[in-house]
Design a protein around this motif. Sequence first.
Motif, short mmCIF file in Angstrom:
data_model
loop_
_atom_site.label_atom_id
_atom_site.label_comp_id
_atom_site.label_asym_id
_atom_site.label_seq_id
_atom_site.Cartn_x
_atom_site.Cartn_y
_atom_site.Cartn_z
N VAL A 156 0.83 -1.20 0.00
CA VAL A 156 0.00 0.00 0.00
C VAL A 156 0.86 1.25 0.00
CG1 VAL A 156 -1.82 1.26 1.22
CG2 VAL A 156 -1.79 -1.25 1.26
N THR A 157 0.46 2.23 -0.83
CA THR A 157 1.14 3.52 -0.88
C THR A 157 0.16 4.63 -0.53
OG1 THR A 157 0.67 3.84 -3.23
CG2 THR A 157 2.73 2.74 -2.66
N ALA A 158 0.70 5.79 -0.15
CA ALA A 158 -0.11 6.98 0.10
C ALA A 158 0.26 8.04 -0.93
CB ALA A 158 0.14 7.50 1.51
N SER A 159 -0.56 9.07 -1.03
CA SER A 159 -0.26 10.16 -1.96
C SER A 159 -0.76 11.46 -1.39
CB SER A 159 -0.90 9.90 -3.33
OG SER A 159 -2.31 9.89 -3.24
N GLN A 160 -0.21 12.58 -1.89
CA GLN A 160 -0.66 13.90 -1.51
C GLN A 160 -0.89 14.69 -2.81
OE1 GLN A 160 -1.30 15.67 1.21
NE2 GLN A 160 -0.81 14.22 2.82
N ALA A 161 -2.14 14.81 -3.21
CA ALA A 161 -2.46 15.50 -4.45
C ALA A 161 -2.23 16.99 -4.32
CB ALA A 161 -3.91 15.23 -4.84
N THR A 162 -1.84 17.62 -5.43
CA THR A 162 -1.76 19.08 -5.51
C THR A 162 -2.61 19.51 -6.71
OG1 THR A 162 0.22 19.01 -6.91
CG2 THR A 162 0.56 19.12 -4.54
N THR A 163 -2.72 20.82 -6.90
CA THR A 163 -3.64 21.34 -7.92
C THR A 163 -3.42 20.72 -9.29
OG1 THR A 163 -3.61 23.43 -6.72
CG2 THR A 163 -4.58 23.45 -8.92
N PHE A 164 -2.18 20.65 -9.71
CA PHE A 164 -1.89 20.16 -11.06
C PHE A 164 -1.35 18.74 -11.06
CE2 PHE A 164 -1.45 24.81 -11.16
CZ PHE A 164 -2.42 25.11 -12.11
N ARG A 165 -1.39 18.10 -9.90
CA ARG A 165 -0.97 16.69 -9.80
C ARG A 165 -2.01 15.92 -9.00
NH1 ARG A 165 4.72 15.14 -7.80
NH2 ARG A 165 3.97 16.23 -5.96
N PRO A 166 -2.99 15.34 -9.68
CA PRO A 166 -3.98 14.54 -8.95
C PRO A 166 -3.34 13.31 -8.34
CG PRO A 166 -4.21 14.24 -11.33
CD PRO A 166 -3.22 15.34 -11.12
N ASP A 167 -4.14 12.54 -7.59
CA ASP A 167 -3.61 11.40 -6.85
C ASP A 167 -2.77 10.45 -7.70
OD1 ASP A 167 -4.47 12.08 -4.37
OD2 ASP A 167 -6.38 11.03 -4.52
#
Length: 320
Positions: free
Chosen positions: A260-271
């Motif tokens: 399992v991995t986690a992610s942190q989306a930003t405005t121009f980089r979705p999950d």
Amino acid sequence: MVDHEVDTPAGTAVVDADAVDRRGAVAVSSDGVLARVRAGAGELTGALRRVAEHVLSDPEAAARATIVELAERSGTSPATITRFCRAMGFEGYADLRLGIAAETGRARSAGWTVDIGREIQPSDPLARVLDQIMAADTRAMHDTAALLDLGEVERAAVAIAGASRVNIFGASGSALVGEEMQFSLHRIGVAAWAWSDVHEGLASAALLGVGDVALGISHTGQTRETIEMLAEAGSRGATTVALTGFPRSPLAELADIVLVTASQATTFRPDALSARHPQLVVLDLLYIAVAQRTHDRAHAAFRRTAQAVDGHKAEKGATS
């Protein structure tokens, strides 16, 4: 096991108690509390979902709030807050508050809270954008480390180290990550192939058998082509591994081993895009674990492959 009733705006909903217990069983540490909330929010419904969303929107405020205050702010009840705490693996609200407070305190001291959750604006200077990307990626990799089951990594490494053939499946951005893993494994003498075309991948999967390994990569765990290829490999007896951000996704459900991995989306980089670096971290760990378990073979293979390409490096002092 008895299902739990949960209050919602429309009345009462039933939540699968087994699902709550499975989530709670892994959430027993204050490390990665917010990562677990993010990973599990999509599986919660009604009032529990609202509590999760409120906690994620302002963790520091949640850590300071009383159980009554959090219930009022999330439009739920103290009883719902208590059920949410148990779903996250805590005995009560006090333990959850301490876990969130510890995590937000570490994040603040590391500078992560400055940009996490802030939208990138078109007019933002690149220095500000860089700060937010660094903060988001750093947080995502720390969350991944908190979520990752090292026992599952160990199982996957042992399977790959002893495999006759390793197939890696992925589409789009996940295919690029898979190609990186295939290249790394090939450098240490592991027979590995990466497939993004579903027809070619299915044909290759059909030739796998017991003792082989298939690795499917999909952040959402819902990419149909990847699911089909991994399922075909599993039906032939291969050990199946899923790398995903959602431990109860269709891809994870059919795999023997789940990373399992986690992610942190930003405005121009979705999950899906922001998950790439955490995926690479997990695969790098898996690659090193395989190399450790095949040390002599891996060392010899790496030395030979390095010598094979050494002649194509530019000599020191050479000019173009």
